[in-house]
Every structure is written in C-alpha cells, then in structure tokens.
Design a protein around this motif. Structure first.
Motif, PDB file in Angstrom:
ATOM      1  N   GLY A 139       7.849   8.421  -1.352  1.00 20.36           N
ATOM      2  CA  GLY A 139       6.544   7.801  -1.126  1.00 20.36           C
ATOM      3  C   GLY A 139       6.259   6.678  -2.115  1.00 20.36           C
ATOM      4  N   GLY A 140       6.570   6.911  -3.386  1.00 16.85           N
ATOM      5  CA  GLY A 140       6.327   5.883  -4.388  1.00 16.85           C
ATOM      6  C   GLY A 140       7.176   4.643  -4.162  1.00 16.85           C
ATOM      7  N   ARG A 142       8.432   3.618  -1.293  1.00 21.95           N
ATOM      8  CA  ARG A 142       7.973   2.914  -0.090  1.00 21.95           C
ATOM      9  C   ARG A 142       6.724   2.098  -0.373  1.00 21.95           C
ATOM     10  NH1 ARG A 142       7.740   7.507   4.398  1.00 21.95           N
ATOM     11  NH2 ARG A 142       7.047   5.756   5.694  1.00 21.95           N
ATOM     12  N   ILE A 143       5.800   2.643  -1.159  1.00 22.87           N
ATOM     13  CA  ILE A 143       4.596   1.893  -1.527  1.00 22.87           C
ATOM     14  C   ILE A 143       4.977   0.661  -2.355  1.00 22.87           C
ATOM     15  CG2 ILE A 143       2.487   1.966  -2.908  1.00 22.87           C
ATOM     16  CD1 ILE A 143       2.189   4.895  -2.081  1.00 22.87           C
ATOM     17  N   ILE A 146       6.324  -2.011  -0.027  1.00 21.86           N
ATOM     18  CA  ILE A 146       5.284  -2.657   0.774  1.00 21.86           C
ATOM     19  C   ILE A 146       4.481  -3.636  -0.067  1.00 21.86           C
ATOM     20  CG2 ILE A 146       3.150  -2.239   2.059  1.00 21.86           C
ATOM     21  CD1 ILE A 146       4.358   0.421   2.959  1.00 21.86           C
ATOM     22  N   VAL A 147       4.115  -3.227  -1.277  1.00 23.91           N
ATOM     23  CA  VAL A 147       3.304  -4.085  -2.145  1.00 23.91           C
ATOM     24  C   VAL A 147       4.065  -5.338  -2.542  1.00 23.91           C
ATOM     25  CG1 VAL A 147       2.213  -4.235  -4.416  1.00 23.91           C
ATOM     26  CG2 VAL A 147       1.884  -2.194  -3.012  1.00 23.91           C
TER      27      VAL A 147
END
Length: 344
Positions: A139-140, A142-143, A146-147
C-alpha cells in the motif's frame, strides 16, 4: 516469397518500422509549424518590438521571409529539414546545429541520469509490492508511485529545492556546475560530466554530480511511479503462471522463484515502456531545466518560445521528435527479437 519478405520475418518487420519514421516525423513537424504561426505575435515584435518603428519591423519581417505566403514558408521549412539545414535563430542568428551541439549534452546527461534513477528505484519497489501484495508495504509503495507520477515536475522541483535549502544549506541548487569548473574543464564532447572524467579532474566530477543530483531526482520521480505500477502488475501475473507453480512444486525456494522466474519474465513489458517514457522524460526535462537553470535544450526551448523564435523552436522540437521516434522503433525491434509474436 523469400524468407526475408515473408510475413513475420524480422527484416520485413524492421523495414516496416523504419518506414513509419517518415509520416510520424512529418506530422510532428507540420503540427509545430502550424501552432507557432497560429499563436499571436511574431519573433520580430517579440525581440525588438517597441524599440523600432513599424516600418523597420516590417522590413525585418520581409528579410526573414515572415511576410511570404504560409505555404511558401512551409515549403522552405521542409526543404531545410530534408537537407539537414535547420537554419539560424531569428533572435540572435545562431545556427540551430550549434545550439543542439552546445546544449544537447546537458539534456542527455539529465535524461539518462533520471532514467537510471527511475529504474533503480521503481523496479525494486514494484517487485516488493508485487511479492507482498495487499500488505502495508504494498500500500505504501503504491501511494508513493501515484504521488510521484501525479505531482507536477516543476512543483516537485521547487519542493526539492526548499528541502535542500533548509537541510543542506551549502548544496548547489541551480546550474550544471560552478563557473570555475566550466572554465577549467576542456570542452571535448560538450558533455561536461564526461569531459571532467576524461580530464581526470575529480573535483570537477564531484561538482557536476552534486549539481546533477537534484534535477535528476526531480525528473526521475516523474516516471518512477510508472515503473512501480507496471512491475507490480507483471510480477503479480507471472506469480500466477503455470511455470512458476511448477518451479514451486519442484521445491525451489520462494526467493529464487520470485527473482529468477517471476521478476525476469515481468521485465519484458517494462523494456517496451522504457522507450515510450523517453517522450515523457524530454517533456519533463523542459520544465526541470527551467526550474534548476540547467543549461540544456529544454531551457533554451522555453527561452525561444518566449521570443516567438520560429526557427529555434522548430529545430529543437524536430530533434526531440526524431529522438523519440528512433528510440521507440529501436525498442520495437528489440521486443521483436525477444518475442517473435509481435512481428505478425
């Protein structure tokens, strides 16, 4: 039908891809030509407007051929490109080839460094995210991807500058090197880092690398997220493939299965994307170079756009277009060598 010209043959595929260069480059050249002339203003007014009477301005336009019919200007432009004569800039009468020669090395250094950084960071993170799917690490990552992909490159550059200004007050924020380095290093290749290495000047090499770090990180983050997402998706797919299950059934350790089977096979689509990201890198280099005062073609391009210099803008964008098309076709050929199915 000979083997070389048979459908699916590698020579036939290469010829087809090479022939695509002509319409692709022609379309880009035509689009740039029309956009520059549809936009309001002209290079003469932008450079000396308000300082000369209208009659003198009109004389300059006539001498530069700006009063000729549009079709005549277009024909002169294409004729020059076909003979590799891109002419001189309108504002300062500098040969376009000289601009490319003097500033192209800085852009090449920045884009290669940014691509290497994106691969070094993006591929391992994508592998970790795919290997540990739906975990906090996944999750980290992937974030983060995206950012970095969504953040505007100029905004990221300003944030990086502010961070280093506050944390590392002595770190260089602008330019390609200190003036003393550019003065002492002999110009041989017009690539300052390479010239410093050839000269054996360790201090100059460190100076250039320190100036290169911030713009390379900024530009590398622009495409890092793409490699993270693509690697993750392909690793997930290959981990579910039959040959991976067979490797596990033979008792091969999971780490070796992931590294030697899943990751290696997941890299084939990534090779294709590397070529496609060259266009994104070059477009991002324009804003990155302006933000960090990097003396590359992107920085020069913005200057000539402000001055409405048709010849300079067309010449630089033509170079960008040719580079992108050639690299894309080269990647297609490499993929055809790896996977014969794409030839059909």
């Amino acid at each position: 039908m000979s083997t070389a010209t048979a459908p699916g043959s590698l020579p036939r595929y290469i010829v087809q891809r090479l022939l695509l260069i002509i319409p692709m480059v022609w379309f880009i050249l035509t689009l740039v030509f029309l956009l520059m002339r549809v936009a309001p203003g002209d290079p003469v007014s932008a450079s000396v407007g308000g300082r000369l009477p209208e009659a003198a301005l009109d004389q300059r336009r006539e001498a530069l051929g700006l009063n000729d019919p549009l079709i005549q200007q277009y024909w002169d432009y294409l004729s020059g490109v076909l003979t590799l004569d891109f002419g001189n800039t309108i504002t300062d009468n500098t040969p376009i080839t000289q601009i490319v020669k003097e500033n192209g090395g800085a852009t090449l250094t920045l884009t290669i460094s940014a691509m290497l950084l994106a691969l070094v960071v993006g591929l391992p993170l994508g592998l970790i995210a795919g290997r540990y799917r739906d975990t906090p690490a996944d999750g980290g990552i992937r974030i983060f991807g995206i950012v970095t992909y969504a953040a505007p490159v100029f905004y990221t550059g300003l944030l990086v500058q502010l961070l280093f200004l506050n944390v590392f007050s002595g770190w260089p924020l602008l330019g390609q090197s200190t003036p003393i380095t550019e003065f002492t290093v002999e110009t041989r290749t017009h690539i300052l880092l390479l010239d410093a290495i050839i000269a054996g000047d360790g201090d100059a090499v460190i100076d250039v690398l320190k100036h290169l770090m911030l713009p390379a990180v900024t530009l590398g983050l622009l495409i890092c997220g793409i490699f993270i997402r693509l690697t993750r998706v392909n690793v997930l797919q290959t981990l579910q493939a039959d040959y991976v299950e067979a490797a596990r059934a033979r008792g091969i350790p999971e780490r070796r299965v992931v590294r030697s089977h899943a990751f290696r096979n997941a890299m084939v689509p990534v090779v294709t994307i590397i070529g496609l990201q060259v266009a994104l890198l070059l477009s991002g280099a324009v804003l990155t170079e302006k933000t960090f005062a990097w003396p590359g073609l992107g920085n020069q391009l913005i200057t000539y756009i402000d001055q409405r210099d048709y010849a300079a803008v067309q010449g630089i964008i033509t170079l960008f277009a040719v580079v992108v098309v050639l690299i894309s076709i080269l990647i297609d050929i490499v993929i055809a060598l790896i996977d014969p199915r794409v030839r059909y």
